[in-house]
Design a protein around this motif. Sequence first.
Motif, PDB file in Angstrom:
ATOM      1  N   UNK A 155       0.988  -1.776  -0.199  1.00  0.00           N
ATOM      2  CA  UNK A 155      -0.443   0.056   0.164  1.00  0.00           C
ATOM      3  C   UNK A 155       0.864   1.147  -0.112  1.00  0.00           C
ATOM      4  N   UNK A 156       2.177   0.979   0.719  1.00  0.00           N
ATOM      5  CA  UNK A 156       2.704   2.726   0.954  1.00  0.00           C
ATOM      6  C   UNK A 156       3.575   2.683  -0.468  1.00  0.00           C
ATOM      7  N   UNK A 157       4.412   1.560  -1.129  1.00  0.00           N
ATOM      8  CA  UNK A 157       4.653   1.639  -2.173  1.00  0.00           C
ATOM      9  C   UNK A 157       3.565   2.477  -3.357  1.00  0.00           C
ATOM     10  N   UNK A 158       2.343   1.638  -3.309  1.00  0.00           N
ATOM     11  CA  UNK A 158       0.970   2.879  -4.249  1.00  0.00           C
ATOM     12  C   UNK A 158       1.041   4.126  -4.098  1.00  0.00           C
ATOM     13  N   UNK A 159       0.971   4.487  -2.211  1.00  0.00           N
ATOM     14  CA  UNK A 159       0.746   5.736  -2.168  1.00  0.00           C
ATOM     15  C   UNK A 159       1.896   6.250  -2.333  1.00  0.00           C
ATOM     16  N   UNK A 160       3.782   6.141  -2.421  1.00  0.00           N
ATOM     17  CA  UNK A 160       4.432   6.777  -2.614  1.00  0.00           C
ATOM     18  C   UNK A 160       4.162   7.057  -3.673  1.00  0.00           C
ATOM     19  N   UNK A 161       4.074   6.348  -4.687  1.00  0.00           N
ATOM     20  CA  UNK A 161       4.175   6.289  -6.487  1.00  0.00           C
ATOM     21  C   UNK A 161       3.262   7.191  -6.847  1.00  0.00           C
ATOM     22  N   UNK A 162       1.764   7.502  -6.100  1.00  0.00           N
ATOM     23  CA  UNK A 162       0.866   7.954  -6.618  1.00  0.00           C
ATOM     24  C   UNK A 162       0.579   9.369  -6.372  1.00  0.00           C
ATOM     25  N   UNK A 163       1.231   9.168  -4.500  1.00  0.00           N
ATOM     26  CA  UNK A 163       1.297  11.044  -3.649  1.00  0.00           C
ATOM     27  C   UNK A 163      -0.540  10.642  -3.336  1.00  0.00           C
ATOM     28  N   UNK A 189       8.120   4.028   7.224  1.00  0.00           N
ATOM     29  CA  UNK A 189       8.504   5.168   8.291  1.00  0.00           C
ATOM     30  C   UNK A 189      10.141   4.900   7.972  1.00  0.00           C
ATOM     31  N   UNK A 190      10.409   4.278   7.032  1.00  0.00           N
ATOM     32  CA  UNK A 190      11.937   4.160   6.147  1.00  0.00           C
ATOM     33  C   UNK A 190      12.217   4.450   5.048  1.00  0.00           C
ATOM     34  N   UNK A 191      12.632   3.667   4.079  1.00  0.00           N
ATOM     35  CA  UNK A 191      13.026   3.984   3.040  1.00  0.00           C
ATOM     36  C   UNK A 191      11.373   3.866   1.911  1.00  0.00           C
ATOM     37  N   UNK A 192      10.204   3.703   2.442  1.00  0.00           N
ATOM     38  CA  UNK A 192       9.271   3.858   1.729  1.00  0.00           C
ATOM     39  C   UNK A 192       8.656   5.382   2.935  1.00  0.00           C
ATOM     40  N   UNK A 210       9.208  11.505  10.263  1.00  0.00           N
ATOM     41  CA  UNK A 210       9.962   9.837   9.119  1.00  0.00           C
ATOM     42  C   UNK A 210       7.625   9.428   9.062  1.00  0.00           C
ATOM     43  N   UNK A 211       7.288  10.516  10.021  1.00  0.00           N
ATOM     44  CA  UNK A 211       5.436  10.095  10.620  1.00  0.00           C
ATOM     45  C   UNK A 211       5.641   9.262  11.412  1.00  0.00           C
ATOM     46  N   UNK A 212       6.056   8.206  12.125  1.00  0.00           N
ATOM     47  CA  UNK A 212       5.668   7.220  13.200  1.00  0.00           C
ATOM     48  C   UNK A 212       5.646   7.945  14.521  1.00  0.00           C
ATOM     49  N   UNK A 213       4.399   7.515  15.220  1.00  0.00           N
ATOM     50  CA  UNK A 213       4.457   8.390  16.566  1.00  0.00           C
ATOM     51  C   UNK A 213       5.568   7.834  16.988  1.00  0.00           C
TER      52      UNK A 213
END
Length: 385
Positions: free
Chosen positions: A107-115, A129-132, A349-352
């Motif tokens: 999901x994160x890969x797709x969200x990153x690609x599509x915004x 909340x690391x490389x992705x 990185x947007x993690x709690x």
Amino acid sequence: MKLFRATLLAAAVLCATSAHADDKPLKVGLMLPATGTYATLGTAIENGFKLYVDENGGQLGGRKVEYVKVDDESDPAKATDNVNKLIKGDKVDVLVGTVHSGVAAAMAKTAKDTGTLLVVPNAGADAITGPLCAPNIFRTSFTNWQPGYAMGEVMAEKGYKKVVTITWKYAAGDESVNGFKEAFEKSGGEVVKQLNLPFPNVEFQALLTEIAATKPDAVYTFFAGAGAVKFVKDYKAAGLMDSIPLYGAGFLTDGTLKAQGGAGEGLMTTLHYADELDVPKDKAFREAYSKAYSTPPDVYAVQGYDAAQVLKIGLDAVKGDVSKTADIAAAVEAAEIDSPRGKFTLSKAHNPVQDIYLREAKGEKNPMVSVASKALADPAKGCRM
Ligand code: PHB
């Protein structure tokens, strides 16, 4: 006349744009497990999310919320198709999901690609909340590293020297054990054996026999959902509970104690939530949740509730315009989230960044024993934003 017409046109466009932002319902794509070992976790997240939205008049960022749901079955092989169906087919404005780290990474890969705006209400995959990591991706739960690391410190302090770990062989299990090992070995302990089985298998017998033969001082584990219920029952039935103390990330006993039927009594775990916290927001939340769903909330319900809170903070700042990623991120990064777990902020990185509690299972509850790690931040390795 020309100028007048141009002004009229500009006004009309402006109206149309703001009408779009304000009036069009906000389509929220809930991608969660409704079947399989994590089914109850998905339900609690959905309940928590909807409770917050309902408490806010059914709106987020001034837009009425509409839901589109997909059962992701905690199956990474189906994840990309499922998420594309929500984005391209249903044209959701926001994605919320999911429980399983492998599915959430897709999901994160797709969200990153599509915004597309994504809020992760459970899955701990460190990579999210690391490389992705990305300006449009937020997490309201934890990294797999966090509870593991806190437990590594706790068990070293208790004086254990040799520990066996046992978990499912996938990102969540691996990373939970890595976090544990990092802290435990830093303090002089040793992980003498790392046992695994494929997700979501529950044939634990051979591995329990191996634990008995290895005779470690204690065991550290990551299991969750129905698998955690079976594991704790089997560990007890194998007669290991008294001879080789069992510890784990708090998912072992959160939302599972009732089904464990007493087998989990006394288990000590680390997690970013606990029962009987002295947090006013938690008291109100527990009352409202229990009233709405006739069952007490657990950590998953809290994470779902907070996913909606984070969305409201971001979307209020842009009057519901999901395309304004930078402004949404700025608002969320500046916020303190008033969570039932206690107030927390999101890292760059947007993690709690959150307290990790040591808890002890009593009856059907996991009351806090102490704060194991104060304001613990994931190292966010590989995040460039
Ligand atoms: C995960 O796959 O990241 C995961 C699943 C269930 C949990 C915690 C983490 O309870």
